[in-house]
Design an enzyme around this catalytic site. Structure first.
Site, PDB file in Angstrom:
ATOM      1  N   PHE A 214       0.730  -1.179  -0.142  1.00  0.00           N
ATOM      2  CA  PHE A 214       0.131   0.096  -0.084  1.00  0.00           C
ATOM      3  C   PHE A 214       0.808   1.197  -0.067  1.00  0.00           C
ATOM      4  O   PHE A 214       0.736   1.894  -1.061  1.00  0.00           O
ATOM      5  CB  PHE A 214      -0.994  -0.054   1.102  1.00  0.00           C
TER       6      PHE A 214
ATOM      7  N   THR B   2       1.277  -9.554   0.952  1.00  0.00           N
ATOM      8  CA  THR B   2       0.159  -8.832   0.958  1.00  0.00           C
ATOM      9  C   THR B   2      -0.030  -7.736  -0.088  1.00  0.00           C
ATOM     10  O   THR B   2      -0.885  -7.121  -0.255  1.00  0.00           O
ATOM     11  CB  THR B   2      -0.021  -8.205   2.267  1.00  0.00           C
TER      12      THR B   2
ATOM     13  N   TYR C  42       2.974  -6.678  17.662  1.00  0.00           N
ATOM     14  CA  TYR C  42       3.397  -5.693  16.276  1.00  0.00           C
ATOM     15  C   TYR C  42       4.153  -4.587  16.863  1.00  0.00           C
ATOM     16  O   TYR C  42       5.269  -4.318  16.336  1.00  0.00           O
ATOM     17  CB  TYR C  42       2.077  -5.405  15.641  1.00  0.00           C
TER      18      TYR C  42
ATOM     19  N   GLY D 262      -5.214  -5.886  22.288  1.00  0.00           N
ATOM     20  CA  GLY D 262      -3.902  -5.336  21.734  1.00  0.00           C
ATOM     21  C   GLY D 262      -4.307  -4.086  21.122  1.00  0.00           C
ATOM     22  O   GLY D 262      -3.264  -3.491  20.544  1.00  0.00           O
TER      23      GLY D 262
ATOM     24  N   ARG E 161      -7.451   7.841  16.656  1.00  0.00           N
ATOM     25  CA  ARG E 161      -6.192   7.350  15.840  1.00  0.00           C
ATOM     26  C   ARG E 161      -5.714   8.921  15.086  1.00  0.00           C
ATOM     27  O   ARG E 161      -6.540   9.825  14.982  1.00  0.00           O
ATOM     28  CB  ARG E 161      -6.524   6.426  14.718  1.00  0.00           C
TER      29      ARG E 161
HETATM   30  N1  LIG Z   1      -0.439   1.349   6.828  1.00  0.00           N
HETATM   31  C1  LIG Z   1      -0.307   1.914   8.091  1.00  0.00           C
HETATM   32  O1  LIG Z   1      -1.289   2.449   8.596  1.00  0.00           O
HETATM   33  C2  LIG Z   1       0.819   1.933   8.768  1.00  0.00           C
HETATM   34  C3  LIG Z   1       1.208   2.487  10.080  1.00  0.00           C
HETATM   35  C4  LIG Z   1       2.049   2.146  10.701  1.00  0.00           C
HETATM   36  C5  LIG Z   1       3.548   1.690  10.138  1.00  0.00           C
HETATM   37  N2  LIG Z   1       3.171   1.046   8.767  1.00  0.00           N
HETATM   38  C6  LIG Z   1       4.320   0.152   8.354  1.00  0.00           C
HETATM   39  O2  LIG Z   1       4.599   0.724   6.950  1.00  0.00           O
HETATM   40  C7  LIG Z   1       4.918  -0.355   6.338  1.00  0.00           C
HETATM   41  C8  LIG Z   1       4.162  -0.573   5.021  1.00  0.00           C
HETATM   42  O3  LIG Z   1       2.975  -0.998   5.398  1.00  0.00           O
HETATM   43  P1  LIG Z   1       1.792  -0.803   4.396  1.00  0.00           P
HETATM   44  O4  LIG Z   1       0.592  -0.239   5.111  1.00  0.00           O
HETATM   45  O5  LIG Z   1       2.097  -0.569   3.061  1.00  0.00           O
HETATM   46  O6  LIG Z   1       1.597  -2.701   4.173  1.00  0.00           O
HETATM   47  P2  LIG Z   1       1.513  -3.707   3.276  1.00  0.00           P
HETATM   48  O7  LIG Z   1       1.244  -4.840   3.952  1.00  0.00           O
HETATM   49  O8  LIG Z   1       0.691  -3.113   2.049  1.00  0.00           O
HETATM   50  O9  LIG Z   1       2.813  -3.646   2.591  1.00  0.00           O
HETATM   51  C9  LIG Z   1       4.023  -4.318   2.871  1.00  0.00           C
HETATM   52  C10 LIG Z   1       4.380  -5.170   1.728  1.00  0.00           C
HETATM   53  O10 LIG Z   1       5.814  -6.118   2.487  1.00  0.00           O
HETATM   54  C11 LIG Z   1       5.636  -7.212   1.544  1.00  0.00           C
HETATM   55  N3  LIG Z   1       6.266  -8.213   2.533  1.00  0.00           N
HETATM   56  C12 LIG Z   1       5.624  -8.936   3.599  1.00  0.00           C
HETATM   57  N4  LIG Z   1       6.471  -9.604   4.169  1.00  0.00           N
HETATM   58  C13 LIG Z   1       7.415  -9.488   3.393  1.00  0.00           C
HETATM   59  C14 LIG Z   1       8.692 -10.369   3.339  1.00  0.00           C
HETATM   60  N5  LIG Z   1       8.880 -11.312   4.305  1.00  0.00           N
HETATM   61  N6  LIG Z   1       9.692 -10.289   2.380  1.00  0.00           N
HETATM   62  C15 LIG Z   1       9.378  -9.439   1.345  1.00  0.00           C
HETATM   63  N7  LIG Z   1       8.430  -8.806   1.445  1.00  0.00           N
HETATM   64  C16 LIG Z   1       7.327  -8.832   2.376  1.00  0.00           C
HETATM   65  C17 LIG Z   1       4.264  -7.410   1.365  1.00  0.00           C
HETATM   66  O11 LIG Z   1       3.981  -8.351   0.192  1.00  0.00           O
HETATM   67  C18 LIG Z   1       3.562  -6.009   1.131  1.00  0.00           C
HETATM   68  O12 LIG Z   1       3.886  -5.653  -0.392  1.00  0.00           O
HETATM   69  C19 LIG Z   1       5.175  -1.588   7.247  1.00  0.00           C
HETATM   70  O13 LIG Z   1       6.433  -1.580   7.683  1.00  0.00           O
HETATM   71  C20 LIG Z   1       4.206  -1.379   8.174  1.00  0.00           C
HETATM   72  O14 LIG Z   1       4.383  -1.892   9.466  1.00  0.00           O
HETATM   73  C21 LIG Z   1       1.970   1.157   8.146  1.00  0.00           C
END
Ligand SMILES: NC(=O)c1ccc[n+]([C@@H]2O[C@H](COP(=O)([O-])OP(=O)(O)OC[C@H]3O[C@@H](n4cnc5c(N)ncnc54)[C@H](O)[C@@H]3O)[C@@H](O)[C@H]2O)c1
Length: 313
Positions: free
Chosen positions: A15, A39, A144, A271, A209
């Site tokens: 995302f 994902t 997490y 959580g 939030r």
């Molecule tokens: N979306 C939010 O509100 C939010 C808030 C705080 C932090 N984050 C952090 O931002 C980052 C991105 O989040 P997002 O919302 O885009 O999530 P997302 O799940 O859409 O993106 C994560 C990506 O990582 C890939 N991935 C997962 N495990 C993997 C692995 N072992 N090896 C290679 N690729 C892998 C998935 O396929 C996905 O494309 C993450 O670290 C998340 O923890 C997101």
């Protein structure tokens, strides 16, 4: 292009990655994405001039190959669900703690100078009186949140021990286009309004939030990549605005042209943090970061994206 302008984005098909990668490419960076598509989706990067390598961050050999010719890393790949981490804490640890360690260690081996990593505000700090900031004492209340704190710990240690210029950006709750695969509250609400089902609120609706648009998060990540910031820095990138779940439900219904859509209340889930929003003062001072997309503009814009891309059938 190689050197510092060539960036490996782990999790770049997810995302946040979908917006970030477009932004970096448009700014002239050469971008390689490493993603296991667990994902994320290749379709998120359709038509984007970036290389997609399908592979897992937990595999050292894969990382070594993906880092060849790269000058910097933005590490987004993670198991990003609080609820998922409660159900499967070991799986969450494996991707977020071990995976982040592997990314940092591969960066060390490859002589990478800059690593920017995605972290989280609410889940990492836990139930503290908002606004939370870099001075708030981290007390995660979910696996997490603990995994993200561990990742920040390793990044700080690698900055001090090996001189890698690491920056951790703690996001608020991110929303915007390409979030259709997430189970975030905003797209769950949009799907409910679209299907005619009631919006489900866990708890009494007063949990809050900090909802920050993905354009603002991508801006913060790019600033953290390009600006000269000391290694081990931790910054909050947020909207600075507290929004309760009930307010969000109302904003979603209004954006969808369905004010008064039914809401169903269910018991609070384990959580999950009660009240949360964040101060971005340090990110403003250090990076010049400021949010530019208000919830009143960003939520209707995201509804429009859902109508065009997700609900069009
Ligand atoms: N979306 C939010 O509100 C939010 C808030 C705080 C932090 N984050 C952090 O931002 C980052 C991105 O989040 P997002 O919302 O885009 O999530 P997302 O799940 O859409 O993106 C994560 C990506 O990582 C890939 N991935 C997962 N495990 C993997 C692995 N072992 N090896 C290679 N690729 C892998 C998935 O396929 C996905 O494309 C993450 O670290 C998340 O923890 C997101």
């Amino acid at each position: 292009m190689s050197g510092p302008d060539a960036v490996l984005v782990t999790g770049g098909a997810g995302f946040v990655g979908a917006t970030l990668v477009r932004r970096l490419v448009a700014s002239g960076h050469r971008v390689r994405v490493l993603d296991n598509l667990s994902t994320g989706a290749a379709a998120h990067l359709a038509g984007v001039d970036a290389e997609l390598v399908e592979g897992d961050i937990r595999d050292a050999g894969t990382l070594d190959k993906a880092l060849a010719g790269m000058g910097a890393v933005i590490h987004l790949a993670a198991a990003g669900s609080v609820v998922g981490s409660v159900q499967d804490p070991a799986g969450n640890f494996d991707v977020n703690v071990l995976g982040t360690f592997q990314v940092l260690d591969a960066a060390r081996r490859a002589g990478i100078e800059r690593v920017v990593q995605a972290s989280t505000g609410g889940a990492l700090i836990g139930d503290a009186t908002p606004p939370v900031s870099e001075r708030s004492l981290p007390k995660p209340i979910s696996p997490y949140g603990a995994s993200k704190l561990a990742g920040e710990g390793y990044a700080h240690a690698f900055a001090k021990t090996y001189g890698i210029r690491t920056v951790a950006i703690r996001f608020g709750n991110v929303y915007g286009p390409w979030c259709e695969r997430k189970r975030g509250v905003l797209n769950v609400f949009f799907e409910a309004v679209h299907s005619g089902a009631p919006l489900v609120i866990y708890g009494d609706g007063t949990a809050s939030r900090d909802y920050v648009h993905v354009d603002d998060i991508s801006n913060a990540l790019q600033l953290a990549l390009e600006k000269d910031v000391p290694g081990g820095t931790v910054l909050h990138a947020a909207s600075g605005v507290e929004t309760t779940v009930k307010e969000l439900a109302d904003l979603c219904c209004q954006a969808a042209g369905a004010p008064g859509h039914p809401i169903e209340y269910r018991p609070k889930r384990a959580g999950e943090v009660g009240r949360n929003f964040a101060s971005y003062d340090l990110a403003k001072e250090v990076l010049g970061y400021a949010p530019s997309v208000s919830r009143e503009v960003g939520i209707p814009r995201t509804w429009k994206w859902f109508q065009d891309e997700v609900f069009r059938d």
